[in-house]
Design a protein around this motif. Structure first.
Motif, mmCIF file in Angstrom:
data_model
loop_
_atom_site.group_PDB
_atom_site.id
_atom_site.type_symbol
_atom_site.label_atom_id
_atom_site.label_comp_id
_atom_site.label_asym_id
_atom_site.label_seq_id
_atom_site.Cartn_x
_atom_site.Cartn_y
_atom_site.Cartn_z
ATOM 1 N N PHE A 100 -5.732 -11.634 4.487
ATOM 2 C CA PHE A 100 -7.189 -11.786 4.445
ATOM 3 C C PHE A 100 -7.671 -12.109 3.030
ATOM 4 O O PHE A 100 -6.906 -12.048 2.071
ATOM 5 N N GLN A 101 -8.972 -12.412 2.952
ATOM 6 C CA GLN A 101 -9.541 -12.703 1.621
ATOM 7 C C GLN A 101 -9.452 -11.482 0.713
ATOM 8 O O GLN A 101 -9.089 -11.573 -0.443
ATOM 9 N N LYS A 102 -9.798 -10.318 1.280
ATOM 10 C CA LYS A 102 -9.615 -9.082 0.520
ATOM 11 C C LYS A 102 -8.153 -8.683 0.634
ATOM 12 O O LYS A 102 -7.553 -8.822 1.707
ATOM 13 N N ASP A 103 -7.594 -8.141 -0.432
ATOM 14 C CA ASP A 103 -6.172 -7.789 -0.358
ATOM 15 C C ASP A 103 -5.935 -6.596 0.566
ATOM 16 O O ASP A 103 -4.889 -6.482 1.170
ATOM 17 N N LEU A 104 -6.968 -5.728 0.703
ATOM 18 C CA LEU A 104 -6.883 -4.592 1.628
ATOM 19 C C LEU A 104 -5.623 -3.766 1.444
ATOM 20 O O LEU A 104 -4.982 -3.349 2.402
ATOM 21 N N LEU A 105 -5.258 -3.551 0.189
ATOM 22 C CA LEU A 105 -4.109 -2.682 -0.078
ATOM 23 C C LEU A 105 -4.552 -1.232 0.093
ATOM 24 O O LEU A 105 -5.709 -0.893 -0.145
ATOM 25 N N PHE A 106 -3.609 -0.384 0.483
ATOM 26 C CA PHE A 106 -3.912 1.033 0.614
ATOM 27 C C PHE A 106 -3.681 1.710 -0.736
ATOM 28 O O PHE A 106 -2.568 1.715 -1.251
ATOM 29 N N ASP A 107 -4.749 2.288 -1.277
ATOM 30 C CA ASP A 107 -4.685 2.924 -2.599
ATOM 31 C C ASP A 107 -3.642 4.032 -2.651
ATOM 32 O O ASP A 107 -3.122 4.350 -3.704
ATOM 33 N N GLY B 166 -16.737 10.645 5.499
ATOM 34 C CA GLY B 166 -15.525 10.048 4.935
ATOM 35 C C GLY B 166 -14.742 9.275 5.987
ATOM 36 O O GLY B 166 -14.322 8.141 5.755
ATOM 37 N N LEU B 167 -14.574 9.869 7.150
ATOM 38 C CA LEU B 167 -13.816 9.201 8.207
ATOM 39 C C LEU B 167 -14.578 8.011 8.773
ATOM 40 O O LEU B 167 -13.993 7.006 9.163
ATOM 41 N N GLY B 168 -15.901 8.133 8.800
ATOM 42 C CA GLY B 168 -16.694 7.049 9.356
ATOM 43 C C GLY B 168 -16.888 5.897 8.391
ATOM 44 O O GLY B 168 -17.174 4.778 8.801
ATOM 45 N N GLY B 169 -16.722 6.165 7.103
ATOM 46 C CA GLY B 169 -17.009 5.149 6.105
ATOM 47 C C GLY B 169 -15.842 4.245 5.770
ATOM 48 O O GLY B 169 -15.809 3.651 4.701
ATOM 49 N N VAL B 170 -14.880 4.151 6.673
ATOM 50 C CA VAL B 170 -13.719 3.317 6.388
ATOM 51 C C VAL B 170 -14.080 1.835 6.518
ATOM 52 O O VAL B 170 -14.801 1.443 7.426
ATOM 53 N N ASP B 171 -13.585 1.037 5.591
ATOM 54 C CA ASP B 171 -13.775 -0.406 5.605
ATOM 55 C C ASP B 171 -13.281 -0.976 6.944
ATOM 56 O O ASP B 171 -12.106 -0.859 7.273
ATOM 57 N N PRO B 172 -14.181 -1.591 7.735
ATOM 58 C CA PRO B 172 -13.731 -2.121 9.035
ATOM 59 C C PRO B 172 -12.625 -3.171 8.897
ATOM 60 O O PRO B 172 -11.821 -3.344 9.803
ATOM 61 N N GLU B 173 -12.586 -3.851 7.758
ATOM 62 C CA GLU B 173 -11.524 -4.842 7.571
ATOM 63 C C GLU B 173 -10.159 -4.176 7.427
ATOM 64 O O GLU B 173 -9.137 -4.743 7.783
ATOM 65 N N MET B 174 -10.169 -2.959 6.862
ATOM 66 C CA MET B 174 -8.928 -2.187 6.780
ATOM 67 C C MET B 174 -8.403 -1.884 8.186
ATOM 68 O O MET B 174 -7.214 -1.973 8.456
ATOM 69 N N VAL B 175 -9.353 -1.523 9.039
ATOM 70 C CA VAL B 175 -8.987 -1.204 10.413
ATOM 71 C C VAL B 175 -8.461 -2.459 11.110
ATOM 72 O O VAL B 175 -7.455 -2.429 11.823
ATOM 73 N N ARG B 176 -9.122 -3.575 10.850
ATOM 74 C CA ARG B 176 -8.694 -4.837 11.454
ATOM 75 C C ARG B 176 -7.290 -5.215 10.987
ATOM 76 O O ARG B 176 -6.451 -5.673 11.766
ATOM 77 N N LEU B 177 -7.043 -4.988 9.706
ATOM 78 C CA LEU B 177 -5.710 -5.269 9.165
ATOM 79 C C LEU B 177 -4.652 -4.428 9.878
ATOM 80 O O LEU B 177 -3.618 -4.945 10.320
ATOM 81 N N ALA B 178 -4.945 -3.134 10.002
ATOM 82 C CA ALA B 178 -3.977 -2.244 10.653
ATOM 83 C C ALA B 178 -3.747 -2.684 12.093
ATOM 84 O O ALA B 178 -2.618 -2.674 12.590
ATOM 85 N N ARG B 179 -4.828 -3.107 12.747
ATOM 86 C CA ARG B 179 -4.676 -3.573 14.127
ATOM 87 C C ARG B 179 -3.862 -4.857 14.193
ATOM 88 O O ARG B 179 -3.076 -5.060 15.122
ATOM 89 N N SER B 180 -4.053 -5.742 13.213
ATOM 90 C CA SER B 180 -3.279 -6.988 13.214
ATOM 91 C C SER B 180 -1.795 -6.713 13.044
ATOM 92 O O SER B 180 -0.951 -7.533 13.380
ATOM 93 N N MET B 181 -1.482 -5.542 12.523
ATOM 94 C CA MET B 181 -0.076 -5.149 12.389
ATOM 95 C C MET B 181 0.416 -4.455 13.661
ATOM 96 O O MET B 181 1.553 -4.018 13.720
#
Lengths: 274, 279
Positions: A100-107, B166-181
């Motif tokens: 993706f455009q953002k690297d979205l790495l896990f800190d 904290g749990l609700g404020g997760v970047d939705p793109e992070m979730v999308r990334l995890a789902r794409s995996m």
């Protein structure tokens, strides 16, 4: 002249190769909460051969990313089908890597753990893939950074880690959603060389969504120019530049000609005016 | 490609940190502790100077020296009463965290519980818990139970609210990334949402430490025949101001230690977070 999408879709560069991705009559209609409908894609067809790199280029909001998400299995089309290596896409697939455009790495994970994340997300042990992860990192100049945390890296280095993560499962297809858009010009150029090395070298199929004409010309075998919403493929431009392409290719007349063709197409479409 | 050398970061110039032991980040206490000591000395000096200058009656403001002496002479009484207070505070706090964090997870994971329970809990949180203390005494008598419940009910909410946000404020793109995996929902929760929420949860837990101390003392004001809170009421009745100050000092010390213990755990748990980085 502007050709129809059916015509251009039927002529992949490598006519002997199998089709890696077949997008057939795909439409995607969104229904926003505030009411009404937004047609992001309408009856779109595109065939991408194995080992080919195709760029989707077009104005903002033309549905390029939507198309990519459909190929990734992260969304489903309203009509039509998407097929990746003869299998219809309806869910995410490990044969398809996404960057993706953002690297979205896990800190909270180190660099190498980030690269290995796809295995963890699928509930597999990443142990036997550590070597490949190290190799990939070394290929993009990140040897010695395996145990660092993402916050210790620059933007370009982070995106390289994301690229390695997209490639760790050795996917046949790599989808790139404006992967370098957030990087500075020099870093972007280096990333394009790295990407070419990793993708072309292993005969992977790549689909690149970009705003950057030069990036599209440099990396692609074909460039699909898309119009604004409701989006369609206006023309597919073949890029006849020998591979591997070096930084010098950018200075060549062929490069300039192709670049100018895409550019004039945008002017004709009214995307660029002035 | 000649330009590669310039564009690629040279790893040689930044060797990996070899001394770093995985999972055990360096904890630098020296610097901050030093400043804390200086601040304390200044505070005590100002206090002593004020007493020397204005010589207030000792039941209004005793000197630091008097308070220090009192800490020593009444040490048995203070220790004897400190035990139950500390125990109640710790129990209320730990129970609060142990219930708030999982409850927050459940609220975030379930849309229905979120709709049903969360507004109710927010409403409950807006009640001043002190007002509930008499009720708890009616329900549970004068034992330690009502005091633990009061401590719990005060410490509980910041942890819950921070867990939910904290749990609700997760970047939705992070979730999308995890789902794409190919990650199923539960794994996205454990592997993405939860780690990303930890800094927020710890922030809530740190706020809750001082609230737990408040809860413990209020509990003893209302219903107790021992503990520091009880002792405070006794000292007030006898205008024994130096004892009041001695207890306040002990409470401050205890609350500070509790806070730093939680922060220490935080540092061990999330060394990667920006609040914990040491560079």
């Amino acid at each position: 002249m502007v050709s129809t999408q059916q015509d251009s879709a039927a002529h992949p560069v490598h006519s002997d190769a199998r089709d890696a991705i077949v997008i057939d009559g795909v439409s995607k209609v969104f229904r926003p909460r505030r009411g009404g409908t937004v047609t992001a894609l309408e009856n779109m067809s595109l065939t991408i051969a194995e080992g080919e790199i195709v760029s989707l280029i077009g104005p903002s909001g033309c549905g390029k990313s939507t198309l990519l998400m459909l190929v990734a299995g992260l969304d489903t089309p309203t009509a039509g089908t998407v097929t990746v290596r003869d299998a219809q896409v309806n869910k995410p697939n490990p044969d398809v890597g996404v960057v993706f455009q953002k690297d979205l790495l896990f800190d909270w994970r180190t660099v190498i753990e980030n690269v290995l994340t796809p295995f963890v997300m699928r509930g597999q042990s990443p142990k036997q893939h550590v070597r490949r992860a190290r190799d990939l990192l070394a290929q993009v100049g990140l040897a010695g950074f395996e145990d660092r945390r993402p916050y210790e890296l620059s933007g370009g280095m982070r995106q390289r880690v994301a690229l390695c993560r997209g490639l760790i499962q050795d996917p046949d297809v790599l989808l790139l959603d404006e992967p370098f858009a957030a990087l500075d010009a020099l870093t972007r150029e280096q990333m394009q060389l790295d990407l070419q090395k990793l993708v072309v070298g292993s005969r992977k199929t790549g689909v690149l969504v970009t705003h950057d004409i030069a990036e599209a010309v440099f990396l692609s075998d074909r460039i699909a120019v898309m119009s604004a919403r409701p989006s369609r493929i206006v023309e597919i431009i073949d890029v006849d530049l020998p591979r591997p392409r070096t930084a010098e290719v950018r200075e060549s007349p062929e490069f300039a000609t192709t670049h100018a063709r895409v550019h004039s197409l945008f002017k004709k479409l009214g995307v660029l005016h002035g | 490609m000649a330009d590669t050398a310039i564009l690629t970061p040279a790893p040689a110039s930044r060797p990996p940190a070899t001394t770093k032991v995985k999972g055990l980040p360096r904890v630098r206490v020296g610097g901050r502790a030093g400043w804390t000591v200086i601040a304390m000395i200044v505070l005590i000096a100002v206090w002593a100077a004020a007493v020397a200058l204005f010589s207030p009656k000792s039941y209004i403001l005793p000197s630091p020296w008097t308070v220090g002496k009192r800490l020593w002479t009444s040490r048995e009484q203070l220790i004897r009463n400190g035990g139950p207070t500390i125990k109640e505070i710790l129990e209320g706090y730990v129970i609060g965290v142990l219930i708030a964090v999982p409850l927050g997870m459940v609220i975030v994971a379930s849309k229905w519980l979120n709709r049903l329970l969360y507004p109710l809990l927010i409403a409950f949180n807006s009640i001043p818990k002190v007002a509930l203390a008499p009720l708890f005494v009616v329900w549970w008598g004068y034992g330690e139970t009502p005091r633990i419940v009061i401590t719990f009910s005060i410490a509980f909410f910041p942890v819950l609210v921070n867990t939910v946000t904290g749990l609700g404020g997760v970047d939705p793109e992070m979730v999308r990334l995890a789902r794409s995996m190919g990650a199923p929902k539960r794994r996205v929760f454990v592997r993405v949402r939860l780690p990303q929420a930890l800094p927020s949860i710890f922030a809530g837990m740190k706020v809750a430490t001082s609230l737990a101390v408040i809860g413990g003392i209020i509990g003893e004001f209302v219903a107790s025949d021992k503990g520091w809170g009880y002792l405070l009421i006794q000292a007030q009745g006898q205008l024994d101001t130096s004892l009041i100050f001695a207890i306040i000092v002990l409470l401050a010390v205890f609350a500070t230690i509790l806070y730093y213990v939680v922060e220490f755990i935080e540092r061990l748990t999330i060394p990667w977070h920006s609040s914990q980085r040491q560079n």
